[in-house]
Design an enzyme around this catalytic site. Sequence first.
Site, PDB file in Angstrom:
ATOM      1  N   ASP A  95      72.608  53.947  14.593  1.00 52.09           N
ATOM      2  CA  ASP A  95      71.237  54.300  14.976  1.00 52.09           C
ATOM      3  C   ASP A  95      70.901  54.065  16.444  1.00 52.09           C
ATOM      4  O   ASP A  95      69.989  54.682  16.983  1.00 52.09           O
ATOM      5  CB  ASP A  95      70.237  53.495  14.113  1.00 52.09           C
ATOM      6  CG  ASP A  95      70.501  51.999  14.158  1.00 52.09           C
ATOM      7  OD1 ASP A  95      71.440  51.581  14.868  1.00 52.09           O
ATOM      8  OD2 ASP A  95      69.795  51.232  13.478  1.00 52.09           O
ATOM      9  N   HIS A  96      71.658  53.203  17.130  1.00 49.64           N
ATOM     10  CA  HIS A  96      71.240  52.810  18.478  1.00 49.64           C
ATOM     11  C   HIS A  96      71.787  53.697  19.603  1.00 49.64           C
ATOM     12  O   HIS A  96      71.340  53.574  20.734  1.00 49.64           O
ATOM     13  CB  HIS A  96      71.672  51.369  18.766  1.00 49.64           C
ATOM     14  CG  HIS A  96      70.740  50.330  18.212  1.00 49.64           C
ATOM     15  ND1 HIS A  96      70.505  50.189  16.882  1.00 49.64           N
ATOM     16  CD2 HIS A  96      69.992  49.380  18.833  1.00 49.64           C
ATOM     17  CE1 HIS A  96      69.653  49.186  16.684  1.00 49.64           C
ATOM     18  NE2 HIS A  96      69.319  48.681  17.853  1.00 49.64           N
ATOM     19  N   ASP A 160      70.886  42.116  14.146  1.00 48.16           N
ATOM     20  CA  ASP A 160      69.781  42.730  14.869  1.00 48.16           C
ATOM     21  C   ASP A 160      68.557  41.872  14.601  1.00 48.16           C
ATOM     22  O   ASP A 160      68.324  41.454  13.466  1.00 48.16           O
ATOM     23  CB  ASP A 160      69.538  44.156  14.366  1.00 48.16           C
ATOM     24  CG  ASP A 160      68.563  44.891  15.261  1.00 48.16           C
ATOM     25  OD1 ASP A 160      69.022  45.729  16.067  1.00 48.16           O
ATOM     26  OD2 ASP A 160      67.356  44.622  15.182  1.00 48.16           O
ATOM     27  N   ARG A 448      58.665  46.117  20.914  1.00 49.36           N
ATOM     28  CA  ARG A 448      58.899  45.442  22.201  1.00 49.36           C
ATOM     29  C   ARG A 448      58.446  46.328  23.350  1.00 49.36           C
ATOM     30  O   ARG A 448      58.583  47.544  23.282  1.00 49.36           O
ATOM     31  CB  ARG A 448      60.386  45.133  22.376  1.00 49.36           C
ATOM     32  CG  ARG A 448      60.836  44.154  21.347  1.00 49.36           C
ATOM     33  CD  ARG A 448      62.133  43.468  21.704  1.00 49.36           C
ATOM     34  NE  ARG A 448      62.303  42.451  20.703  1.00 49.36           N
ATOM     35  CZ  ARG A 448      63.435  42.222  20.046  1.00 49.36           C
ATOM     36  NH1 ARG A 448      64.530  42.885  20.349  1.00 49.36           N
ATOM     37  NH2 ARG A 448      63.480  41.285  19.133  1.00 49.36           N
ATOM     38  N   SER A 643      66.316  40.107  21.498  1.00 47.89           N
ATOM     39  CA  SER A 643      67.352  40.668  20.632  1.00 47.89           C
ATOM     40  C   SER A 643      68.419  39.671  20.195  1.00 47.89           C
ATOM     41  O   SER A 643      68.538  38.563  20.694  1.00 47.89           O
ATOM     42  CB  SER A 643      67.972  41.826  21.390  1.00 47.89           C
ATOM     43  OG  SER A 643      69.343  41.823  21.294  1.00 47.89           O
ATOM     44  N   ARG A 645      71.610  40.512  20.436  1.00 45.40           N
ATOM     45  CA  ARG A 645      72.868  40.950  21.054  1.00 45.40           C
ATOM     46  C   ARG A 645      73.647  39.765  21.621  1.00 45.40           C
ATOM     47  O   ARG A 645      73.196  39.074  22.523  1.00 45.40           O
ATOM     48  CB  ARG A 645      72.595  42.013  22.126  1.00 45.40           C
ATOM     49  CG  ARG A 645      71.740  41.573  23.275  1.00 45.40           C
ATOM     50  CD  ARG A 645      71.312  42.756  24.143  1.00 45.40           C
ATOM     51  NE  ARG A 645      70.248  43.502  23.496  1.00 45.40           N
ATOM     52  CZ  ARG A 645      69.250  44.115  24.137  1.00 45.40           C
ATOM     53  NH1 ARG A 645      69.205  44.119  25.445  1.00 45.40           N
ATOM     54  NH2 ARG A 645      68.304  44.754  23.469  1.00 45.40           N
TER      55      ARG A 645
HETATM   56  C1  MIC Z   1      66.383  45.560  20.059  1.00 44.44           C
HETATM   57  O1  MIC Z   1      65.420  45.946  19.421  1.00 44.44           O
HETATM   58  O2  MIC Z   1      66.305  44.940  21.128  1.00 44.44           O
HETATM   59  C2  MIC Z   1      67.776  45.832  19.509  1.00 44.44           C
HETATM   60  C3  MIC Z   1      68.425  46.804  20.412  1.00 44.44           C
HETATM   61  O3  MIC Z   1      67.668  46.426  18.239  1.00 44.44           O
HETATM   62  C4  MIC Z   1      68.521  44.508  19.452  1.00 44.44           C
HETATM   63  C5  MIC Z   1      69.932  44.600  19.072  1.00 44.44           C
HETATM   64  C6  MIC Z   1      70.827  45.058  20.178  1.00 44.44           C
HETATM   65  O4  MIC Z   1      70.651  44.687  21.317  1.00 44.44           O
HETATM   66  O5  MIC Z   1      71.783  45.794  19.870  1.00 44.44           O
HETATM   67  C7  MIC Z   1      67.854  43.461  18.549  1.00 44.44           C
HETATM   68  O6  MIC Z   1      66.670  43.501  18.373  1.00 44.44           O
HETATM   69  O7  MIC Z   1      68.543  42.535  18.089  1.00 44.44           O
HETATM   70 FE1  SF4 Z   2      66.061  50.085  16.945  1.00 50.68          FE
HETATM   71 FE2  SF4 Z   2      65.619  47.547  17.680  1.00 50.68          FE
HETATM   72 FE3  SF4 Z   2      63.881  49.505  18.278  1.00 50.68          FE
HETATM   73 FE4  SF4 Z   2      64.138  48.755  15.807  1.00 50.68          FE
HETATM   74  S1  SF4 Z   2      63.400  47.497  17.499  1.00 50.68           S
HETATM   75  S2  SF4 Z   2      64.025  50.864  16.518  1.00 50.68           S
HETATM   76  S3  SF4 Z   2      66.306  48.286  15.671  1.00 50.68           S
HETATM   77  S4  SF4 Z   2      65.979  49.283  19.025  1.00 50.68           S
END
Ligand code: MIC
Ligand code: SF4
Length: 756
Positions: A95-96, A160, A448, A643, A645
């Site tokens: 999905d990312h 995640d 976010r 996140s 990550r």
């Molecule tokens: C996000 O919303 O910041 C992400 C991208 O989903 C991250 C995960 C990632 O960095 O791959 C998260 O929330 O953990």
């Molecule tokens: Fe994707 Fe993270 Fe955004 Fe949710 S918050 S849509 S998991 S990047």
Amino acid sequence: MAFDIEMIKQVYARFGNRVEAARKAVGKPLTLTEKILYAHLWQGDATQAYERGKSYVDFAPDRVAMQDATAQMALLQFMQAGRSKVAVPSTVHCDHLIVAKDNSKVDLDRAIHESSEVYDFLASVSNKYGIGFWKPGAGIIHQVVLENYAFPGGMMIGTDSHTVNAGGLGMIAIGVGGADACDVMAGLPWELKMPKLIGVKLSGKLSGWTAPKDVILKVAGILTVKGGTGAVVEYFGEGAIAMSCTGKGTICNMGAEIGATTSTFGYDESMSRYLKSTGRADVAELADGIKAHLTADPEVYANPEQYFDQVIEINLSELEPHLNGPFTPDLATPISKMKEAAAANNWPTKVEVGLIGSCTNSSYEDISRAVSLAKQVAEKGLKTKAQFTITPGSEQVRYTIERDGFLKTFDQIGATVFANACGPCIGMWERMGAEKQERNTIVHSFNRNFAKRADGNPNTLAFVASPEMVTALAIAGDLTFNPLTDTLTNEKGEQVKLDPPVGDELPAKGFAVEDAGYQAPAEDGSAVEVKVSPTSKRLQLLDPFAAWEGTDLKGLKLLIKAKGKCTTDHISMAGPWLKFRGHLDNISNNLLIGAVNFFNEKTDNVKNQLTGEYGPVPATQRAYKAAGIGSIVVGDENYGEGSSREHAAMEPRHLGVRAVLVKSFARIHETNLKKQGMLALTFANKEDYDKILEDDTIDIEGLLAFAPNKPLQIVLNHADGSNETIQVNHTYNEQQIEWFKAGGALNIIRREFAGK
Ligand code: MIC
Ligand code: SF4
């Protein structure tokens, strides 16, 4: 039938006894959170009570979920654990990596072409090790999990931070780094400090313009981005029961933004309805059978102050729609105060783009309420002023809303439907003109809104709101438009008011989908080959990190003293960098490029102490590495917010940073640092942050006697020849100290595997 129904039956079969044992051990009525946690102890029945905020506890989660941007690292680690199959049901979701630009079809095709190497890798690893694989286009991990896997009273972890979304279906679902997921898939216990408990009582009832999103926007305003750290938030009360299951999911989802370990709700009718409409009547029936265990004991909600560490009450009947932002998700402004706030802060009030969807807000209910506003555009002779986009959370939702005519209505207001993926929420948005870096305002229903997050432009001010508010503000094209009181001028010059949104909790005709995008793994994957080309730019097998040298660490250089907010987006940026998530060396070129250097207030510009010259952070760190010199990163409050990550921990580790010293950490990032063999330290006196100077050479002392609850010392050798010693704290337990000594937790698993 639901996936893994046998596993769910087993969890429920033992639930009652486990709760009984826990009640005895704790010696008083239990919250829902405690029931679920104690029902998932690694040891089985509880024999003791664990101290909240203090005791480390081993848990046995029921399942694991991973998304493509983090799964690559999680699975590269898992491949070294030496197992033929995952120990618990696990899934991967693509999905990312899909860039939102033209429309869903074109964007999806492009992503499949550009990221085929990564998708093929993830598909073949999943096939080999018995992991369910959700193809690109199937949807966003958290929505797919809610629709297919989440179950009341279950416990899961996911790579995640928004894994917490599954709390909407009464789970304890927690975001972790890939190394944690690797442990659980390898059949090891998963460790967590027993969380503190925050109870949120929702009295009254939502109505009109107010949505579940406003509950969490309000809570974020109260608790701030660090107020939930180390705590589980449990919602209850008449307002909770009256809310849809997906609305509960939205609230839990954005609980990540207050740093909460997770959030959850007790099992109720809304969850039963949702389970049934998503093809899981079997789970609903099982849950009905142990209903009393799937919510707190009645004494708890009657006298919450006696059972929770903190209690907040929100009267939904009085709650106003909120807009949170810019640049931080906890800056909460009720819509009635927006005119003043925008003027006082000089925020551009013209809304350029409204974006709805994401893992947070893309339920059938959300979309149907937003569409009820979009319909009024034609009915009332209006014209939508801002651009408008939709990212559906799953193919099932997308298919159903298309069938029910919603997409057609959005089309009539000129909306673009992006692929069922993260897209603009994580910087995978090729927004036209973003490179001009103009100051501008957008509103979205994501979670976010850190600088640069959506479109890479540091001057985009993003405000978070419910999908219905986003739609109203996009129609008005004005951030200060209060649909409760204000009118709009239509094409004929008349003043018209928008009617409050209405919608359906669930589709009257049921959900439908042609191809949900699921690929089951092989029964026996032993013959499946996983290929990683040694010349690949996107994937790189992992080399073990070096073990601790067995001495104190001397002569470390200060890499950066980060000023203010330093989220994982600042440490390891997403957007275009997501393509290197499977290649540690390549992604390390984004190390801390978003962090603000305290000494010159610039980003990606630090002093190289070997040459005296200023340059990018990654290049400076590579110079230290080449010279065989370790370094240290210093940060402010809530370092690593956001996140899960683990790249934000692995990159500094890979490039030779030895310690991260901050005023306070966000939970997942602190664990990720420990897991990778780094030193995660906090100032014993926060004012000592001011003592760190740009030319410092730093020693870390006390490592030979490294022990739980025992501070370490840091010697700051200043350039003028003077030095001072400060005390630093840590939260390492015995096990975590072993990770540090071994050079990372994975080295221990590797060793055990080799010894077998
Ligand atoms: C996000 O919303 O910041 C992400 C991208 O989903 C991250 C995960 C990632 O960095 O791959 C998260 O929330 O953990
Ligand atoms: Fe994707 Fe993270 Fe955004 Fe949710 S918050 S849509 S998991 S990047």
